[in-house]
Design an enzyme around this catalytic site. Structure first.
Site, short mmCIF file in Angstrom:
data_model
loop_
_atom_site.label_atom_id
_atom_site.label_comp_id
_atom_site.label_asym_id
_atom_site.label_seq_id
_atom_site.Cartn_x
_atom_site.Cartn_y
_atom_site.Cartn_z
N SER A 1 51.25 71.08 -18.48
CA SER A 1 51.80 70.55 -19.73
C SER A 1 52.04 71.62 -20.79
CB SER A 1 50.87 69.47 -20.30
OG SER A 1 49.65 70.01 -20.75
N LYS B 1 46.56 71.43 -26.23
CA LYS B 1 47.95 71.27 -26.66
C LYS B 1 48.18 72.18 -27.86
CE LYS B 1 48.49 67.69 -23.83
NZ LYS B 1 49.35 67.74 -22.62
#
Length: 278
Positions: A42, A119
């Site tokens: 990701s 993230k």
């Protein structure tokens, strides 16, 4: 002292040494740095599957999330951070807390599942975030984008999970080149980083997210292959992340393995030792 009592004393000293070492390691991990192994794609290309890094826990101060969780399902051990440091939980506060900066790569606890995520911090408290036609908008202004060619990797199983990458040039056969469009995104404040795009999909066209006070908005750099704040927690996403759920900032990759295990030294990526995270 008899041989038997001497042996018993030696065993006791060994046990004490192990316990002390575990306590010291636990305190070190709680207060300073936590190891983190990248399990998914990701955050490509900033972080690759198999990157091993240490998370700087001093960057944002301490909360209940700073304590480690210990989950060993095979032997029935499931100790959550809140079980150890639950006394710090509440009112979304931190001890010696300092505010994260937009563009930081952050490890945090999922607000519902407690799973550790990594993230990029996109939205600060009070920000209005939207994605329009694949372009990030912050407070009504589109971020600057610069084309940077393609990100290429082999179509093959990656990491311990053995998942295949998603490709913009799909369908791609085993061992062929899997490509994604690459751009350099510049956030307000000047942080530049690479983002990848695969396809035109739902998360490229969102409504406006108003980030609440005391919360943050996160996105993966591999924009079309990331479960992040664009998807609400009720739909299985991350949603807005409370300040107290931040664990620390990722600053540097220590080493990286392209194989199924970090112990397979012959699969280590030679160009990623002590690589800074931008």
């Amino acid at each position: 002292m008899t041989a038997k009592s001497h042996a018993g004393h030696s065993i006791l000293e060994t046990i004490k040494t192990i316990v002390y070492a575990l306590l010291i390691a636990g305190v070190f991990r709680t207060l300073f740095f936590q190891p983190f192994w990248i399990p998914s794609g990701s955050m490509k290309e900033t972080l690759l599957i198999g990157d091993f890094l240490f998370v700087n826990k001093m960057a944002y101060g301490y909360s209940y999330a700073s304590c480690p969780s210990v989950r060993l399902g095979s032997i029935g051990i499931d100790v959550d951070a809140s079980d150890i440091c639950g006394f710090l939980d509440g009112e979304n506060t931190r001890i010696l807390g300092s505010e994260p900066e937009r563009g930081d790569v952050v490890v945090f606890r999922h607000p519902v599942t407690g799973t550790d995520f990594i993230k990029r911090l996109i939205g600060l408290p009070g920000d209005r975030i939207q994605v329009t036609n694949g372009v990030l908008q912050i407070n009504g202004t589109a971020v600057a984008l610069q084309d940077a060619g393609d990100f290429e990797e082999l179509m093959e199983r990656q990491g311990p999970i053995g998942s295949y990458p998603r490709c913009e040039n799909a369908p791609v056969g085993e061992g062929a080149t899997c490509a994604k469009s690459r751009q350099i995104e510049t956030l307000p404040g000047g942080v530049e980083h690479v983002i990848l795009n695969i396809a035109n999909q739902g998360m490229d066209h969102t409504g406006v997210y108003q980030v609440p006070e005391g919360h943050y908005f996160f996105m993966g750099d591999n924009r079309d292959n990331s479960s992040d704040s664009r998807l609400p927690q009720s739909a299985g996403g991350v949603g807005f992340v409370p300040f107290e759920n931040l664990i620390g900032r990722a600053d540097r990759i220590m080493f990286s393995s392209a194989g199924r295990s970090m112990l397979y030294f012959w699969t280590w990526r030679g160009d990623r030792f002590f690589k800074g995270i931008e």
